[in-house]
Each structure stands twice: as C-alpha cells, then as structure tokens.
Design an enzyme around this catalytic site. Structure first.
Site, PDB file in Angstrom:
ATOM      1  N   THR A  95      46.459  32.643  37.478  1.00  0.00           N
ATOM      2  CA  THR A  95      45.191  33.355  37.411  1.00  0.00           C
ATOM      3  C   THR A  95      44.621  33.557  38.804  1.00  0.00           C
ATOM      4  O   THR A  95      44.925  32.788  39.724  1.00  0.00           O
ATOM      5  CB  THR A  95      44.161  32.592  36.536  1.00  0.00           C
ATOM      6  OG1 THR A  95      42.967  33.367  36.402  1.00  0.00           O
ATOM      7  CG2 THR A  95      43.808  31.250  37.172  1.00  0.00           C
ATOM      8  N   ASP A 131      45.323  31.781  28.654  1.00  0.00           N
ATOM      9  CA  ASP A 131      44.740  32.999  28.127  1.00  0.00           C
ATOM     10  C   ASP A 131      43.704  32.585  27.099  1.00  0.00           C
ATOM     11  O   ASP A 131      43.977  31.768  26.218  1.00  0.00           O
ATOM     12  CB  ASP A 131      45.773  33.922  27.490  1.00  0.00           C
ATOM     13  CG  ASP A 131      45.215  35.337  27.366  1.00  0.00           C
ATOM     14  OD1 ASP A 131      44.947  35.961  28.405  1.00  0.00           O
ATOM     15  OD2 ASP A 131      45.037  35.826  26.227  1.00  0.00           O
TER      16      ASP A 131
END
Length: 201
Positions: free
Chosen positions: A7, A68
């Site tokens: 990320t 996620d």
C-alpha cells in the site's frame, strides 16, 4: 521477519505497524518503489488483496502483507464495498474522505436500516501459490452525522452502539483491539509467530 506492505496509504501502515510488534513493516517507498498502484479488478476483498500482494512480490521478491478493506452498507446492497476508496469518483477524480462521508449520508437520508460492517482481508504472500489469508469484520451503524477526529476514511460516520461512540471517537488502542483491521492483524500476527520458522523454507 521483514514484511513489505502492499500500500501507499500511510494511515493503513500507521495502524498495521503496532499490530505486528515482532516484525519490521516497510512501505514500497522504503524500497525505492515510488508509484505502487496495481489495478484492483477483483470482485472481493480477498481477490483485491491477493492482486496487490502478487504485484508487489513480483517487484521485491520478499514476504508481502497486503490489505484490502472497506465499508459495506446493508441498505446500499453492500456498497461502497470493494469500491470504498474510489466511491463516488468521477473520471478518475477521487473524493476526499469528508466528501465520501457526505455522499454516503445523503444516500441514506430517510432510510431506517443503518446497519453496516467494516471488512478487512489481509494476505501474507510468500511466493507463487504460497499465501495465507485472514478476513475479519467490525459491525456497526451509519450515524446521522460525522463524529470524532481519530482514525480515517469512514470512521467518523460508523457508530458502535455497544461503545456509544463512532470508530473515530475510539482511542488508537481501542480501535486496534476491536476493528476489522485490528482483529485480522491479530490473527495474522499469531499465525506468523507460530509458523515463522517454517514460512521461508
């Protein structure tokens, strides 16, 4: 173990790092990867987490931890769901967190069913066809207006009846203990600690 987080979201990294105290968590930028942004075209939190994990592993060839997550609202048929980060975007222009919260509240105006759940899927990726996945939730209700200044994203509008406050009103310690990401990370950290000696064989 050194884990690379799939990320660019510093808020996620800030929440994840204390949850893996025995491990070193790095961002792609720490390895000189400036623009990590794979296409998330899966149909579930798990599929998108695995897509991100595989994409980053192909670049670093080191253990990767991918997250996620999103907010699923019952009255909106599970939306924003996997589109939580891109909810309401037009022509690639992403809304700010405040704008997304305002949009969601406007869509629920006059609707009595306010049930929702945060969902987080974590994937630990160790190599081709070698991964561990954990998914957890935090159930709540969409409030009438944003409250609180902690956390990020949809936290200010998700009210937790058992606590009498929104997620954004929780302390960092409270949130890490009960949140979707906190619970998923606790499970993943326990797996890592139990199997660490065998994971890289």
């Amino acid at each position: 173990m050194e884990l690379i987080i799939a990320t660019n979201n510093h808020y996620k990294a800030h929440e994840l790092k204390p949850l893996f105290p025995r491990h070193a968590l790095l961002l792609p930028a720490d390895l000189g990867i400036a623009d990590f942004n794979p296409e998330e075209n899966g149909t579930s939190f798990f599929e998108n987490a695995r897509i991100k994990a595989e994409a980053l592993y192909a670049l670093v060839h080191k253990p990767v931890l991918a997250d996620d997550s999103g907010l699923c609202v019952d009255a909106l048929d599970g939306k924003p769901g996997i589109e939580s980060a891109r909810y309401g975007s037009v022509n690639g222009h992403l809304l700010s967190a405040d704008e997304k919260n305002s949009l969601l509240l406007s869509q629920l105006a006059g609707i009595r069913n306010r049930q929702c759940a945060f969902v987080c899927c974590l994937v630990l990726y160790l190599g081709k066809q070698r991964f561990i996945a954990v998914e957890e939730t935090l159930e709540g209700q969409i409030g009438d207006a944003p409250q609180g200044s902690h956390g990020f994203g949809y936290d200010p509008i998700v009210f937790l009846p058992s606590y009498g406050k929104t997620v954004a009103e929780l302390s960092a310690q409270e949130k890490n203990r009960i949140s979707h990401r906190g619970k998923a990370a606790q499970r993943m950290a326990a797996i890592l600690d139990a199997l660490e000696g065998n994971l890289l064989d």
